[in-house]
Write a protein that holds these residues in place. Structure first.
Motif, PDB file in Angstrom:
ATOM      1  N   PHE A 133      13.659  -9.348  13.386  1.00 20.92           N
ATOM      2  CA  PHE A 133      13.576  -8.791  14.882  1.00 20.92           C
ATOM      3  C   PHE A 133      13.818  -7.265  15.140  1.00 20.92           C
ATOM      4  CE2 PHE A 133      13.695 -13.240  15.454  1.00 20.92           C
ATOM      5  CZ  PHE A 133      11.960 -13.467  16.633  1.00 20.92           C
ATOM      6  N   PRO A 134      13.820  -6.346  16.033  1.00 14.63           N
ATOM      7  CA  PRO A 134      13.682  -5.230  16.338  1.00 14.63           C
ATOM      8  C   PRO A 134      14.925  -4.782  16.202  1.00 14.63           C
ATOM      9  CG  PRO A 134      12.464  -5.356  17.755  1.00 14.63           C
ATOM     10  CD  PRO A 134      12.140  -6.758  16.846  1.00 14.63           C
ATOM     11  N   ALA A 135      15.941  -5.546  15.325  1.00 19.57           N
ATOM     12  CA  ALA A 135      17.193  -5.342  15.871  1.00 19.57           C
ATOM     13  C   ALA A 135      18.412  -4.247  14.342  1.00 19.57           C
ATOM     14  CB  ALA A 135      18.114  -6.586  15.945  1.00 19.57           C
ATOM     15  N   ALA A 136      19.107  -3.640  14.931  1.00 18.85           N
ATOM     16  CA  ALA A 136      19.443  -2.803  14.161  1.00 18.85           C
ATOM     17  C   ALA A 136      21.563  -2.818  14.157  1.00 18.85           C
ATOM     18  CB  ALA A 136      18.996  -1.417  14.411  1.00 18.85           C
ATOM     19  N   VAL A 196      17.910   2.172  19.933  1.00 19.64           N
ATOM     20  CA  VAL A 196      17.411   3.653  19.778  1.00 19.64           C
ATOM     21  C   VAL A 196      15.992   3.377  19.020  1.00 19.64           C
ATOM     22  CG1 VAL A 196      20.129   3.824  18.057  1.00 19.64           C
ATOM     23  CG2 VAL A 196      18.766   2.583  16.936  1.00 19.64           C
ATOM     24  N   TRP A 197      15.354   4.819  19.176  1.00 17.05           N
ATOM     25  CA  TRP A 197      14.046   4.763  18.867  1.00 17.05           C
ATOM     26  C   TRP A 197      13.913   5.037  17.647  1.00 17.05           C
ATOM     27  CZ3 TRP A 197       9.642   4.238  21.215  1.00 17.05           C
ATOM     28  CH2 TRP A 197       8.697   4.192  21.453  1.00 17.05           C
ATOM     29  N   ILE A 198      13.257   4.340  16.467  1.00 15.62           N
ATOM     30  CA  ILE A 198      13.365   3.845  15.095  1.00 15.62           C
ATOM     31  C   ILE A 198      11.639   4.527  14.906  1.00 15.62           C
ATOM     32  CG2 ILE A 198      13.598   3.302  12.860  1.00 15.62           C
ATOM     33  CD1 ILE A 198      16.340   2.079  14.058  1.00 15.62           C
ATOM     34  N   GLY A 199      11.320   5.062  14.138  1.00 10.56           N
ATOM     35  CA  GLY A 199       9.808   5.654  13.667  1.00 10.56           C
ATOM     36  C   GLY A 199       9.365   5.546  15.378  1.00 10.56           C
ATOM     37  N   ASP A 200       7.937   4.446  15.826  1.00 11.52           N
ATOM     38  CA  ASP A 200       7.408   4.708  17.105  1.00 11.52           C
ATOM     39  C   ASP A 200       8.277   3.751  17.493  1.00 11.52           C
ATOM     40  OD1 ASP A 200       6.202   2.967  15.624  1.00 11.52           O
ATOM     41  OD2 ASP A 200       4.267   4.170  16.179  1.00 11.52           O
ATOM     42  N   GLN A 201       8.892   3.176  17.567  1.00 12.88           N
ATOM     43  CA  GLN A 201       9.358   1.387  18.105  1.00 12.88           C
ATOM     44  C   GLN A 201      11.522   1.427  18.868  1.00 12.88           C
ATOM     45  OE1 GLN A 201       8.684  -2.336  15.973  1.00 12.88           O
ATOM     46  NE2 GLN A 201       8.301  -0.803  14.595  1.00 12.88           N
ATOM     47  N   TRP A 202      11.237   0.111  19.910  1.00  7.64           N
ATOM     48  CA  TRP A 202      12.363   0.482  20.557  1.00  7.64           C
ATOM     49  C   TRP A 202      13.538  -0.671  19.265  1.00  7.64           C
ATOM     50  CZ3 TRP A 202      15.256   4.034  22.894  1.00  7.64           C
ATOM     51  CH2 TRP A 202      14.810   4.770  23.964  1.00  7.64           C
ATOM     52  N   PHE A 203      14.615  -0.475  18.728  1.00  6.60           N
ATOM     53  CA  PHE A 203      15.596  -1.203  18.013  1.00  6.60           C
ATOM     54  C   PHE A 203      16.330  -1.610  18.864  1.00  6.60           C
ATOM     55  CE2 PHE A 203      12.925  -0.339  14.849  1.00  6.60           C
ATOM     56  CZ  PHE A 203      13.070  -1.778  13.696  1.00  6.60           C
ATOM     57  N   VAL A 204      16.869  -2.587  19.135  1.00 13.23           N
ATOM     58  CA  VAL A 204      18.528  -2.709  19.497  1.00 13.23           C
ATOM     59  C   VAL A 204      19.315  -2.804  18.771  1.00 13.23           C
ATOM     60  CG1 VAL A 204      19.656  -4.596  20.851  1.00 13.23           C
ATOM     61  CG2 VAL A 204      16.936  -4.443  21.795  1.00 13.23           C
ATOM     62  N   VAL A 205      20.628  -2.079  19.443  1.00 12.22           N
ATOM     63  CA  VAL A 205      21.998  -2.910  18.189  1.00 12.22           C
ATOM     64  C   VAL A 205      22.810  -3.603  18.468  1.00 12.22           C
ATOM     65  CG1 VAL A 205      24.077  -1.184  17.800  1.00 12.22           C
ATOM     66  CG2 VAL A 205      21.879   0.642  18.786  1.00 12.22           C
ATOM     67  N   VAL A 206      22.517  -4.491  17.591  1.00 12.74           N
ATOM     68  CA  VAL A 206      22.909  -5.540  18.112  1.00 12.74           C
ATOM     69  C   VAL A 206      25.114  -5.605  17.107  1.00 12.74           C
ATOM     70  CG1 VAL A 206      21.371  -7.109  17.815  1.00 12.74           C
ATOM     71  CG2 VAL A 206      22.326  -6.634  15.262  1.00 12.74           C
ATOM     72  N   GLY A 207      25.577  -4.128  16.288  1.00 11.54           N
ATOM     73  CA  GLY A 207      26.241  -4.072  15.775  1.00 11.54           C
ATOM     74  C   GLY A 207      26.861  -2.963  14.801  1.00 11.54           C
ATOM     75  N   ILE A 208      28.153  -3.058  14.818  1.00 16.79           N
ATOM     76  CA  ILE A 208      29.116  -1.689  14.695  1.00 16.79           C
ATOM     77  C   ILE A 208      29.409  -1.486  13.764  1.00 16.79           C
ATOM     78  CG2 ILE A 208      29.730   0.799  16.020  1.00 16.79           C
ATOM     79  CD1 ILE A 208      28.638   0.085  18.232  1.00 16.79           C
TER      80      ILE A 208
END
Length: 399
Positions: free
Chosen positions: A153-156, A180-192
């Motif tokens: 899924f769009p997770a980052a 965050v906007w990666i390429g041309d779509q949103w990705f949800v930040v799940v971890g740091i």
């Protein structure tokens, strides 16, 4: 009557007379010695503390990590098509314990879709395999890492430095996760992630799942970097066959490195100026020694009456020489002790500020005190001889 013999304690007390009666002059004379000794101890102590911190850090992180990176062809400016199964293939090497891979997706990442495409963050977007974290010795600062579920899924997951640059330094429970906007779509930040000393390229990257990168970012599936952990005793043997295992068609296009070596080299470069500072410490000691010698010569000229009186009361030349030599040694020794204290204090303070274990080599401390003692002897020889050559009549007749 035979002249009374002066013991070491008597000579020391006589030598301290000039120091006690002219304290400001003594302080200024010993200042050069103190600076030189302090600099010497700091220059030796800080690299020693740095090396100890590095040893402790490497023992924690491990020196059994290898990195195999695909190199860009200088003619075609393309990366070699490393097989997607490269990480799995390396685990077939006997001593290899675990492996993981990342790949550059050549995508851009921005904090918002409102930011123009020409003003991206400069961060790398890496496709990461789910088992990467233990391989590179990374730990999560907050959130979770990519797994079999979120990897599609769009997770980052943000590296430590990438999170700082994007302004997302923590994930608060109960609050919506930032995007965050990666390429041309949103990705949800799940971890740091926390800092990763052995993988600085991952620190500066945004990690996305392997499958998500393939389906959403046009990733071709070819890894660019393979990390692996191997048994320490067999690390060189694994290194010799790793390139051929990762890319059998042309092993020369795979660069093998040991991240712990790079970390050690980086720490060494931080102390490259040690030799220069040691030279400066030597100059400070030389200047301090000349200053002490000058002070002692002036002291002899000022105290001619005292010398004449001592000679008239039965003091011989040897006792006069001993008095002024002891004064010179005491002056330098006090400066050396003060410099040693300042050097130890400075080294400990700097080491604590960098979270290093303070290491003060005993040889540096002993060398500092010994150098002060030697300079005291050398600086006091001429003034002591000059004082002893004064006759009682010549000294008492001095204005």
């Amino acid at each position: 009557m035979k002249p009374v013999r002066l013991g070491p304690v008597d000579l020391l007390l006589l030598g301290l007379i000039g120091v006690r009666t002219r304290p400001m002059r003594a302080v200024l004379s010993a200042l050069g010695i103190s600076i030189g000794i302090a600099t010497m101890i700091v220059v030796v102590g800080i690299p020693a503390s740095s090396r100890q911190a590095l040893d402790n850090e490497l023992s924690t992180l491990g020196t059994n990590l290898l990195r195999a990176e695909a190199m860009v062809d200088p003619l075609t400016q393309t990366l070699p098509p490393v097989p997607e199964s490269a990480a799995a293939m390396t685990t077939r090497i006997g001593p290899v314990e675990m492996a993981g891979a990342v790949a550059n997706t050549h995508s851009t990442v921005r904090r918002s879709d409102r930011i123009p495409a020409t003003e991206d963050s400069g961060l790398t977007v890496l496709a990461a395999q789910s088992g990467l974290l233990p391989v590179i010795g990374a730990k999560l600062g907050s959130g979770t890492f990519l797994n079999q579920a979120t990897g599609s899924f769009p997770a980052a997951v943000l590296g430590d430095k990438a999170a700082t640059r994007l302004g997302i330094t923590e994930l608060r429970p109960g609050e919506p996760n930032p995007q965050v906007w990666i390429g041309d779509q949103w990705f949800v930040v799940v971890g740091i992630l926390d800092a990763i000393p052995l993988a600085p390229d991952v620190e500066r990257a945004v990690l996305v799942g392997w499958e998500a990168a393939r389906t959403r970012l046009g990733f071709d599936g070819h890894p660019t970097v393979v990390f692996l952990r191997a048994q320490e005793a067999a690390i060189e043997s694994v290194r010799s066959v790793l390139a051929a295992t990762v890319y059998a068609e042309n092993p020369a296009k795979i660069q093998i490195s040991r991240p712990s070596d790079a970390l050690a080299a980086k720490r060494i470069t931080e102390t490259t100026f040690s030799g220069l500072f040691l030279g400066l410490a030597g100059v400070a000691l030389l200047v301090g020694g000349v200053g002490v010698a000058n002070t002692m010569v002036i002291s002899v000229l000022e105290r001619k009456r005292e010398i004449g009186l001592r000679r008239a009361l039965g003091g011989n030349r040897r006792q006069v020489r001993g008095q002024f030599l002891a004064e010179s040694v005491a002056l330098c020794l006090l400066g050396g002790i003060a410099g040693t204290f300042l050097g130890v204090l400075g080294t400990a303070g700097y080491a604590v500020s960098r979270d290093w274990p303070p290491v003060i080599p005993a040889t540096a401390v002993l060398s500092g005190v010994g150098a002060a003692l030697l300079i005291g002897v050398l600086a006091g020889v001429y003034p002591a001889i000059r004082a002893s050559r004064l006759t009682p009549t010549e000294a008492l007749a001095a204005p």
